[in-house]
Design a protein around this motif. Structure first.
Motif, PDB file in Angstrom:
ATOM      1  N   ARG A  89      52.548  64.037  43.747  1.00 43.44           N
ATOM      2  CA  ARG A  89      53.601  63.839  42.951  1.00 43.44           C
ATOM      3  C   ARG A  89      54.236  62.563  42.494  1.00 43.44           C
ATOM      4  NH1 ARG A  89      56.198  67.611  40.274  1.00 43.44           N
ATOM      5  NH2 ARG A  89      55.323  69.290  40.332  1.00 43.44           N
ATOM      6  N   PHE A  90      54.331  62.194  44.298  1.00 42.74           N
ATOM      7  CA  PHE A  90      54.744  60.727  44.780  1.00 42.74           C
ATOM      8  C   PHE A  90      54.532  60.016  44.394  1.00 42.74           C
ATOM      9  CE2 PHE A  90      56.566  63.835  48.745  1.00 42.74           C
ATOM     10  CZ  PHE A  90      57.530  63.991  47.847  1.00 42.74           C
ATOM     11  N   PHE A  91      53.178  60.087  44.342  1.00 43.00           N
ATOM     12  CA  PHE A  91      51.744  58.855  43.945  1.00 43.00           C
ATOM     13  C   PHE A  91      52.783  58.154  42.824  1.00 43.00           C
ATOM     14  CE2 PHE A  91      48.649  56.598  42.175  1.00 43.00           C
ATOM     15  CZ  PHE A  91      47.933  55.727  43.242  1.00 43.00           C
ATOM     16  N   LEU A  92      52.387  59.351  41.640  1.00 41.20           N
ATOM     17  CA  LEU A  92      52.658  59.550  39.980  1.00 41.20           C
ATOM     18  C   LEU A  92      53.571  59.280  39.888  1.00 41.20           C
ATOM     19  CD1 LEU A  92      50.287  63.230  39.259  1.00 41.20           C
ATOM     20  CD2 LEU A  92      49.363  60.321  38.437  1.00 41.20           C
ATOM     21  N   GLU A  93      54.908  59.434  40.481  1.00 44.03           N
ATOM     22  CA  GLU A  93      56.093  59.577  39.565  1.00 44.03           C
ATOM     23  C   GLU A  93      56.200  57.573  39.949  1.00 44.03           C
ATOM     24  OE1 GLU A  93      58.229  62.966  41.414  1.00 44.03           O
ATOM     25  OE2 GLU A  93      58.120  61.552  42.535  1.00 44.03           O
ATOM     26  N   HIS A  94      55.876  56.706  40.977  1.00 48.96           N
ATOM     27  CA  HIS A  94      55.665  56.115  41.427  1.00 48.96           C
ATOM     28  C   HIS A  94      54.783  55.089  40.652  1.00 48.96           C
ATOM     29  CE1 HIS A  94      56.977  52.348  43.878  1.00 48.96           C
ATOM     30  NE2 HIS A  94      55.396  52.208  43.790  1.00 48.96           N
ATOM     31  N   GLN A  95      53.385  55.703  40.121  1.00 45.06           N
ATOM     32  CA  GLN A  95      52.546  54.418  39.823  1.00 45.06           C
ATOM     33  C   GLN A  95      52.759  54.872  38.208  1.00 45.06           C
ATOM     34  OE1 GLN A  95      49.337  55.604  38.056  1.00 45.06           O
ATOM     35  NE2 GLN A  95      48.409  53.778  38.439  1.00 45.06           N
ATOM     36  N   GLN A  96      52.916  55.521  37.568  1.00 43.58           N
ATOM     37  CA  GLN A  96      53.320  55.863  36.644  1.00 43.58           C
ATOM     38  C   GLN A  96      55.112  55.987  35.520  1.00 43.58           C
ATOM     39  OE1 GLN A  96      50.460  58.010  34.102  1.00 43.58           O
ATOM     40  NE2 GLN A  96      48.775  57.928  35.762  1.00 43.58           N
ATOM     41  N   GLY A  97      55.519  55.126  37.032  1.00 39.31           N
ATOM     42  CA  GLY A  97      57.188  55.178  36.538  1.00 39.31           C
ATOM     43  C   GLY A  97      57.344  56.598  35.838  1.00 39.31           C
ATOM     44  N   LEU A  98      57.653  57.716  36.465  1.00 40.07           N
ATOM     45  CA  LEU A  98      57.664  58.967  35.851  1.00 40.07           C
ATOM     46  C   LEU A  98      58.972  59.301  36.470  1.00 40.07           C
ATOM     47  CD1 LEU A  98      54.578  61.276  35.101  1.00 40.07           C
ATOM     48  CD2 LEU A  98      56.296  59.496  33.450  1.00 40.07           C
ATOM     49  N   LYS A  99      59.912  60.488  36.374  1.00 41.87           N
ATOM     50  CA  LYS A  99      61.053  60.401  36.285  1.00 41.87           C
ATOM     51  C   LYS A  99      60.885  62.067  37.827  1.00 41.87           C
ATOM     52  CE  LYS A  99      65.289  63.012  35.749  1.00 41.87           C
ATOM     53  NZ  LYS A  99      66.335  63.328  34.342  1.00 41.87           N
ATOM     54  N   LYS A 100      61.923  60.986  39.225  1.00 39.35           N
ATOM     55  CA  LYS A 100      61.487  62.940  39.993  1.00 39.35           C
ATOM     56  C   LYS A 100      61.486  64.092  39.438  1.00 39.35           C
ATOM     57  CE  LYS A 100      64.546  63.306  42.733  1.00 39.35           C
ATOM     58  NZ  LYS A 100      66.316  62.848  43.632  1.00 39.35           N
ATOM     59  N   GLY A 101      60.307  65.033  39.924  1.00 41.14           N
ATOM     60  CA  GLY A 101      60.742  66.081  39.413  1.00 41.14           C
ATOM     61  C   GLY A 101      60.306  66.553  37.872  1.00 41.14           C
ATOM     62  N   SER A 102      59.984  65.718  36.992  1.00 37.11           N
ATOM     63  CA  SER A 102      59.951  65.566  35.397  1.00 37.11           C
ATOM     64  C   SER A 102      58.971  66.427  35.834  1.00 37.11           C
ATOM     65  CB  SER A 102      59.433  64.138  35.171  1.00 37.11           C
ATOM     66  OG  SER A 102      58.577  63.757  35.521  1.00 37.11           O
ATOM     67  N   LYS A 103      58.951  67.606  34.289  1.00 38.63           N
ATOM     68  CA  LYS A 103      57.869  68.141  33.681  1.00 38.63           C
ATOM     69  C   LYS A 103      56.641  67.256  33.156  1.00 38.63           C
ATOM     70  CE  LYS A 103      61.235  71.453  31.196  1.00 38.63           C
ATOM     71  NZ  LYS A 103      61.622  71.676  29.799  1.00 38.63           N
ATOM     72  N   GLU A 104      56.999  66.171  33.197  1.00 38.82           N
ATOM     73  CA  GLU A 104      55.415  65.065  33.039  1.00 38.82           C
ATOM     74  C   GLU A 104      54.566  65.270  34.177  1.00 38.82           C
ATOM     75  OE1 GLU A 104      58.636  63.660  30.244  1.00 38.82           O
ATOM     76  OE2 GLU A 104      58.840  64.286  32.266  1.00 38.82           O
ATOM     77  N   VAL A 105      55.054  65.217  35.455  1.00 33.14           N
ATOM     78  CA  VAL A 105      54.408  64.926  36.469  1.00 33.14           C
ATOM     79  C   VAL A 105      53.623  66.363  36.858  1.00 33.14           C
ATOM     80  CG1 VAL A 105      54.930  64.791  38.845  1.00 33.14           C
ATOM     81  CG2 VAL A 105      55.608  62.961  37.192  1.00 33.14           C
ATOM     82  N   GLY A 106      54.562  66.835  36.837  1.00 38.27           N
ATOM     83  CA  GLY A 106      53.856  68.595  36.525  1.00 38.27           C
ATOM     84  C   GLY A 106      53.207  69.362  36.243  1.00 38.27           C
ATOM     85  N   LYS A 107      53.012  68.650  34.901  1.00 41.43           N
ATOM     86  CA  LYS A 107      52.357  68.438  33.775  1.00 41.43           C
ATOM     87  C   LYS A 107      50.792  67.968  34.445  1.00 41.43           C
ATOM     88  CE  LYS A 107      50.659  68.579  28.924  1.00 41.43           C
ATOM     89  NZ  LYS A 107      51.506  68.080  27.397  1.00 41.43           N
ATOM     90  N   LEU A 108      51.072  67.035  34.973  1.00 42.01           N
ATOM     91  CA  LEU A 108      49.883  65.955  35.338  1.00 42.01           C
ATOM     92  C   LEU A 108      49.180  66.525  36.408  1.00 42.01           C
ATOM     93  CD1 LEU A 108      50.759  62.800  34.969  1.00 42.01           C
ATOM     94  CD2 LEU A 108      49.404  63.632  33.772  1.00 42.01           C
ATOM     95  N   ILE A 109      50.210  67.834  37.489  1.00 41.09           N
ATOM     96  CA  ILE A 109      49.438  68.180  38.183  1.00 41.09           C
ATOM     97  C   ILE A 109      48.659  69.230  38.349  1.00 41.09           C
ATOM     98  CG2 ILE A 109      50.156  69.477  40.398  1.00 41.09           C
ATOM     99  CD1 ILE A 109      49.811  66.313  41.359  1.00 41.09           C
TER     100      ILE A 109
END
Length: 267
Positions: A89-109
């Motif tokens: 989750r932390f990696f995706l937020e940083h590497q793809q510029g996604l907002k912390k705790g966003s739905k986009e990150v959750g969807k990718l997980i």
């Protein structure tokens, strides 16, 4: 079983992996299920405390650099003693510029196949699969375990002819906060009056019990009166002292309890 504060602390301090839980279970006195529950609570607590550090851009950048040098997310997570799903989750937020705790990150997980980079997609999937403490698979397992223990509670009550309303019944009647079972007629359990019962498919440690008291039990007490909490995997014995109106057990007794209506009908 109920364990002493010293036994609980020793187990808590000694565990970092499931192998630690297996080793301690072989030594006793706590069961493997109890130890895994304790370890899970520990990992969740520590992750919440350290998430801010791991999310710092300079720190997360070092994880990306290690990944680009060929290390896997699983290897990095084990080195950091961090749940793999959270590192992903932390990696995706940083590497793809996604907002912390966003739905986009959750969807990718939840659906790593949506990640376009093949290597990263596979490694996120591997991280989720290997994680025993976080992630969609773990949340599903927790819900299933909780439902299994609720079923045991309901079957015990039905087998003794004890009338009760389930959590679903109460929610259908727009009750805001609902125990797992609201007794239509109070029970006497070990000499204590019980109006409601809450089933917990976990180990009852002091922190989680206090949190549940503040978010759940106190509301039940105010609305329904004294109650019973069953920690099916055991509990640390100091939790019984938090509030005398909340009886704490590690099983649902099949004897030594009585409906209060039986007492009222006696001459």
């Amino acid at each position: 079983m109920a364990c002493t504060p010293a036994t609980y602390k020793a187990a808590y301090d000694a565990m970092f992996t499931l192998d630690d839980a297996r080793r301690l279970a072989a030594e006793g006195p706590l069961s493997f299920d109890a130890l895994v529950s304790i370890l899970s609570s520990k990992m969740v607590k520590q992750t919440k405390l350290t998430a801010g550090h791991h999310r710092q851009p300079d720190v997360c950048k070092t994880y990306v650099q290690r990944y680009l040098r060929g290390e896997t997310l699983l290897t990095i997570a084990r080195d950091l003693r961090l749940p793999p799903t959270m590192l992903a989750r932390f990696f995706l937020e940083h590497q793809q510029g996604l907002k912390k705790g966003s739905k986009e990150v959750g969807k990718l997980i939840k659906q790593p196949s949506l990640i376009l980079d093949n290597r990263l997609s596979k490694e996120v999937a591997d991280a989720v699969e290997a994680d025993h403490f976080y992630g969609p698979r773990v949340e599903t397992l927790k819900r299933v375990i909780g439902l299994e223990y609720e079923h045991i509670l309901y079957e015990t009550l039905r087998s003794r002819g004890i009338p009760f309303l389930t959590e679903n019944h109460l929610r259908a009647n727009v009750e805001a906060r609902t125990p797992d079972a609201l007794l239509r007629v109070p029970l006497f359990v070990r000499g204590r009056q019980v109006h409601w019962i809450d089933s917990k498919g976990t180990f009852g440690d002091p922190d989680s019990h206090r949190q549940s008291y503040e978010s759940q039990f106190s509301a039940y007490l105010n609305r329904f009166g004294a109650g019973l909490v069953v920690y099916w995997m055991g509990y640390e014995e100091s939790v019984v002292h938090l509030d005398p109106k909340v009886l704490v057990l590690d099983h649902m007794p099949v004897a030594n309890f009585e409906l209060m209506s039986h007492f009222a009908s006696q001459p």
